[in-house]
Design an enzyme around this catalytic site. Sequence first.
Site, PDB file in Angstrom:
ATOM      1  N   THR A   8       0.851  -1.192   0.000  1.00 51.13           N
ATOM      2  CA  THR A   8       0.000   0.000   0.000  1.00 51.13           C
ATOM      3  C   THR A   8       0.886   1.241   0.000  1.00 51.13           C
ATOM      4  O   THR A   8       1.937   1.272   0.641  1.00 51.13           O
ATOM      5  CB  THR A   8      -0.961   0.028   1.203  1.00 51.13           C
ATOM      6  N   ASP A  10      -7.236  12.805   7.938  1.00 43.21           N
ATOM      7  CA  ASP A  10      -6.423  12.062   8.907  1.00 43.21           C
ATOM      8  C   ASP A  10      -6.224  10.650   8.375  1.00 43.21           C
ATOM      9  O   ASP A  10      -7.181   9.904   8.203  1.00 43.21           O
ATOM     10  CB  ASP A  10      -7.155  12.030  10.260  1.00 43.21           C
ATOM     11  N   ASP A  41      -5.639  -0.113   8.302  1.00 41.63           N
ATOM     12  CA  ASP A  41      -6.504  -1.106   8.953  1.00 41.63           C
ATOM     13  C   ASP A  41      -7.819  -1.285   8.183  1.00 41.63           C
ATOM     14  O   ASP A  41      -8.324  -2.404   8.049  1.00 41.63           O
ATOM     15  CB  ASP A  41      -6.784  -0.695  10.403  1.00 41.63           C
TER      16      ASP A  41
HETATM   17  P1  ADP Z   1      -0.812   2.548   6.362  1.00 38.71           P
HETATM   18  O1  ADP Z   1      -1.820   3.339   7.136  1.00 38.71           O
HETATM   19  O2  ADP Z   1      -0.691   1.130   6.803  1.00 38.71           O
HETATM   20  O3  ADP Z   1       0.505   3.235   6.165  1.00 38.71           O
HETATM   21  P2  ADP Z   1      -1.514   3.426   3.679  1.00 38.71           P
HETATM   22  O4  ADP Z   1      -1.256   4.815   4.146  1.00 38.71           O
HETATM   23  O5  ADP Z   1      -0.686   2.891   2.574  1.00 38.71           O
HETATM   24  O6  ADP Z   1      -1.463   2.395   4.890  1.00 38.71           O
HETATM   25  O7  ADP Z   1      -3.067   3.358   3.281  1.00 38.71           O
HETATM   26  C1  ADP Z   1      -3.715   2.169   2.931  1.00 38.71           C
HETATM   27  C2  ADP Z   1      -4.546   2.400   1.686  1.00 38.71           C
HETATM   28  O8  ADP Z   1      -5.527   3.403   1.939  1.00 38.71           O
HETATM   29  C3  ADP Z   1      -3.758   2.888   0.484  1.00 38.71           C
HETATM   30  O9  ADP Z   1      -3.296   1.783  -0.283  1.00 38.71           O
HETATM   31  C4  ADP Z   1      -4.777   3.717  -0.288  1.00 38.71           C
HETATM   32  O10 ADP Z   1      -5.498   2.896  -1.179  1.00 38.71           O
HETATM   33  C5  ADP Z   1      -5.695   4.244   0.803  1.00 38.71           C
HETATM   34  N1  ADP Z   1      -5.279   5.622   1.147  1.00 38.71           N
HETATM   35  C6  ADP Z   1      -4.414   6.012   2.108  1.00 38.71           C
HETATM   36  N2  ADP Z   1      -4.245   7.351   2.113  1.00 38.71           N
HETATM   37  C7  ADP Z   1      -5.025   7.828   1.121  1.00 38.71           C
HETATM   38  C8  ADP Z   1      -5.318   9.146   0.607  1.00 38.71           C
HETATM   39  N3  ADP Z   1      -4.739  10.254   1.110  1.00 38.71           N
HETATM   40  N4  ADP Z   1      -6.181   9.246  -0.436  1.00 38.71           N
HETATM   41  C9  ADP Z   1      -6.769   8.148  -0.962  1.00 38.71           C
HETATM   42  N5  ADP Z   1      -6.544   6.898  -0.526  1.00 38.71           N
HETATM   43  C10 ADP Z   1      -5.697   6.728   0.506  1.00 38.71           C
END
Ligand code: ADP
Length: 296
Positions: free
Chosen positions: A214, A240, A246
């Site tokens: 991700t 946020d 999760d």
């Molecule tokens: P973690 O919280 O474990 O670091 P990520 O930040 O990679 O995980 O977020 C998990 C998934 O949620 C991403 O693969 C994406 O698809 C979605 N996501 C996270 N942040 C964004 C965002 N700012 N805009 C759109 N989708 C998001």
Amino acid sequence: SIVVVGSLNMDLIVRVPRHPVPGETLLGSDYETHPGGKGANQAVAAARMGGKVRMIGRVGQDAFGTQLRQGLRHAGINVHAILPIHGPTGVAFIAVSDAGQNTIIVSPGANTQLYPENLSVAEFEGAKVVVLQLEIPVKTVVRAAQLAREVGATVILNAAPASPLSPQKLALMDVLVVNETEAEALTNQKPDSPEAALEVAHSLQQHVPKVIITLGAQGAVWVEAGSSGYQPAFPVESVDSTGAGDAFIGALAVALAEGQPLAQAVRLGAAAGAMATTVVGAQPSLPRRDSLKRWL
Ligand code: ADP
């Protein structure tokens, strides 16, 4: 059904004008308590997505333990295997500064006392998918994966928090889900673009049949035998990012338990992750299946 074996923590959050230096005392805001722990968050995420969820974990014999267990029960999760042990519940002390930076101290407490010998195959009977993370002893994670395989369940490992794992341990998993930091801890390669992430995922796929990385606002990549793909992020006004990962895991687990192909499961995960960034907090931001459907 979906079985989550993992951590439960109470998050204690206090706002501070800035972070204290060693030896300094600062006044902060009134503190807030929020249920957390990656295991519990992912169990709630899967339950909100319509999954029939059981959780195996440990809390302390204290008020936080009771509160965490009850919270999961109210979310519709089977909590019979969340047992109170002697000692304190896991807590995370979180200080949030006016500049928006966090410092976090995790005291894992009861989570460290879920031992391999506490798990029995009977607890995994009927599971389609078993979800694991790394906030409980790694020996317990290994045992859970072995028992899950015995009953024919699909094993998802969210290798978080970031830590290196041997190829032998990775080989016990069916699906590996990591973010950029966690991928780097496993491979020493930084997946700083979707293209780079696909390469890193391919190298991890030598050990685990299905790999997902991700990438926050850049979406996610996935690799399995014979195919791979890039799932762009759904465009949202994010406030946020807590809980995005999760939400992604919970939705992925439900989709895979329903027999959906990996690409579709990743799409649902990405949608849930995106929606989770539009609401503040971890568990409050985890979307329900019906609102996600309407939103899509
Ligand atoms: P973690 O919280 O474990 O670091 P990520 O930040 O990679 O995980 O977020 C998990 C998934 O949620 C991403 O693969 C994406 O698809 C979605 N996501 C996270 N942040 C964004 C965002 N700012 N805009 C759109 N989708 C998001």
